[in-house]
Structures are given as C-alpha cells and as structure tokens.
Design a protein around this motif. Structure first.
Motif, short mmCIF file in Angstrom:
data_model
loop_
_atom_site.label_atom_id
_atom_site.label_comp_id
_atom_site.label_asym_id
_atom_site.label_seq_id
_atom_site.Cartn_x
_atom_site.Cartn_y
_atom_site.Cartn_z
N GLY A 142 1.72 9.10 7.35
CA GLY A 142 0.83 8.03 7.81
C GLY A 142 -0.54 8.58 8.20
N GLN B 193 1.11 15.28 -0.47
CA GLN B 193 2.30 15.15 0.37
C GLN B 193 3.38 16.14 -0.09
OE1 GLN B 193 3.11 10.80 1.49
NE2 GLN B 193 1.81 10.64 -0.31
N TYR C 106 -2.94 8.60 5.30
CA TYR C 106 -3.56 7.30 5.03
C TYR C 106 -4.59 6.96 6.10
CZ TYR C 106 -0.15 6.72 1.36
OH TYR C 106 0.59 6.91 0.20
N ARG C 107 -4.29 7.32 7.34
CA ARG C 107 -5.26 7.08 8.42
C ARG C 107 -6.51 7.95 8.25
NH1 ARG C 107 -3.20 4.44 13.26
NH2 ARG C 107 -1.07 3.74 12.84
N LYS D 25 9.59 6.97 14.49
CA LYS D 25 9.90 8.02 13.51
C LYS D 25 8.97 9.22 13.65
CE LYS D 25 7.71 5.04 10.27
NZ LYS D 25 6.35 5.59 10.40
O1 DC Z 1 2.81 5.45 10.23
P1 DC Z 1 1.39 5.02 10.44
O2 DC Z 1 1.27 3.78 11.29
O3 DC Z 1 0.52 6.14 10.94
O4 DC Z 1 0.85 4.64 8.97
C1 DC Z 1 -0.44 4.14 8.77
C2 DC Z 1 -0.46 3.18 7.57
O5 DC Z 1 -0.20 3.91 6.38
C3 DC Z 1 0.58 2.06 7.67
O6 DC Z 1 -0.03 0.81 7.44
C4 DC Z 1 1.53 2.32 6.54
C5 DC Z 1 0.84 3.29 5.65
N1 DC Z 1 1.75 4.32 5.17
C6 DC Z 1 2.27 4.16 3.91
O7 DC Z 1 1.97 3.17 3.25
N2 DC Z 1 3.09 5.09 3.40
C7 DC Z 1 3.43 6.17 4.11
N3 DC Z 1 4.23 7.09 3.58
C8 DC Z 1 2.94 6.32 5.43
C9 DC Z 1 2.10 5.36 5.93
#
Ligand code: DC
Length: 235
Positions: A42, A123, A45-46, A23
C-alpha cells in the motif's frame, strides 16, 4: 523419490485484506518474528499518489503516472525505535503518506491497470531470502499467486473506523465516526469493485476475522498457520 533440486526461491506469506484491518501491524510483527523481509505494498501506491500530487500530475495522465511509478526513488528503513520510515527522493514522508487525502488519491491510482502493471516488478523484487511477508490487497491473488501461505485478514467497518479514529486522535485530529465510516466504506467499494486486481481473498487463503482480537491474538492466530508450515518452532 522427488529428485527436484531445492528451490532457492524465497518463501512468501501474503496478508491481504481491507484498509484498517490491521494487516500492516500483523505483517510487520510476523516479519520481525521470523526475521524475514517485509513489503508494505500500500505504501508504494501511496508513494506514487504523493509524488503525483507533488508534481501536479493529473490522474487522467496515465503515461505520466506510469513513468513516475518506474522512476520513484524510494527507501524503506526502520528507525531506532523499530518504526518503519519511508523516504521519497531522500525526504522522509512517513506521516505525509498516512493522511486521508493521500489514501484517497492512492486508491484512485491503484485502480489504473497500467499503474498496477508498472509496480508489479518493484513488488516482486522484495522477495528475497530468507523470506518475505507481503501486505496488500492482491498479494495472494496477483503479485505472489504461488505464495506458501496466504492469509486474508478482515474486520468490521465499525471496528476499522474505531481504530482509525483512535489513530487520528493521537495525531491531534478529531474526525467523526460517521465521516470515517463513510470514507472507509467508499474505499472498500472502490477496492472491491475495480476491474483490475479487486480486493478479494485468494481461493486458498486462510481467513482471520480480527474484529474482536487484540494484536497479540492476531499474531498468535497467524503464527499457528506458520507453525503448520514448520517455519517456527511449535509452542
Ligand atoms: O493499505 P493502504 O491503505 O496503505 O493502501 C493504499 C491504497 O492502495 C488503497 O486504496 C488500496 C491500494 N492498494 C492496492 O490496490 N493494492 C495493494 N496491494 C495495496 C494497496
């Protein structure tokens, strides 16, 4: 006749799905094709996971995590070759964000309701004209429930592990398929079973299973939905 004035609210396309479904690539290509803004939720969150690790904030210290989420000094840019670059307090952290370790911590902080609430406005601030393509887990269900087009992109765990292994190889890392399979399954479980904003398709989402699709095919399928909305010319 509908006499409501034209809304100036920017249109949103949400693309949700599990880690490694593609995605990120799809949403970026779609945003570029439409000339719209792009949100990699994501990455937020990272970024919080990385900042918390750097500052030795314990994952149990929710108040400190929420504070950090509000204060994160972040910048998204595109480098000359079109690759997205992410900065935390002025430092380029694009590669540091992509590590398995950072993903693991991100998944844990993402399970904390107060953290999710703290990141909500950040966001939504990405929703600007001419439009936004938002990539995540809960874009269509929680962050932009009124999105104009919702896509849920999925791929089998085998295929996602396979793609991830190729990506890691390019970075000189050799991780076994077995380890990646386990890692991805565990993350899916955490993302799907958490109490707040669990990973699930919005009721009105269009599903794409891209296990056997090339990137071009994925983009074409998504563009088919976009054309139905009249945002791009047919053809
Ligand atoms: O898409 P990603 O792998 O970079 O996301 C990192 C972490 O953040 C993954 O464990 C899910 C979480 N995440 C989330 O809970 N909600 C989101 N909208 C995007 C990511």
């Amino acid at each position: 006749m509908n006499s409501r004035p034209e809304s100036a609210v920017a249109p949103v396309i949400t693309i949700d799905g599990p880690s490694g479904s593609g995605k990120g690539t799809l949403s970026r290509l779609l945003a570029r094709r439409l000339g719209w803004h792009w949100l990699d939720s994501g990455a937020l969150y990272r970024l919080l996971a990385l900042a918390a690790t750097q500052d030795n904030i314990a994952l149990e210290d929710v108040a400190a995590l929420v504070d950090k989420a509000h204060q994160l000094d972040i910048r998204f840019e595109e480098s000359a070759d079109g690759e997205p670059q992410i900065y935390l307090s002025g430092q380029r952290v694009t590669d540091a964000l992509r590590t398995e370790q950072c993903g693991k911590v991100a998944s844990k902080v993402a399970a904390i309701p107060a953290v999710r609430a703290a990141l909500l406005d950040r966001q939504r601030a990405f929703r600007q004209l001419p439009g936004l393509v938002a990539d995540g887990r809960d874009m269509g269900t929680v962050v932009f429930p009124d999105a104009d087009l919702k896509i849920f992109l999925d791929a089998s765990i085998e295929e996602r592990a396979n793609r991830r292994q190729k990506q890691l190889k390019k970075q000189g890392l050799d991780i076994s398929m077995g380890d990646l399979f386990q890692e991805i399954s565990a993350r899916d479980q955490r993302d799907m079973n958490r109490a707040v904003s669990p990973l699930r398709p919005a009721e009105d989402a269009k599903h794409i299973d891209c296990s056997a699709m090339t990137i071009d095919e994925m983009l074409e399928t998504a563009l088919g939905f976009v054309r139905e909305k009249g945002w791009v010319a047919a053809g």
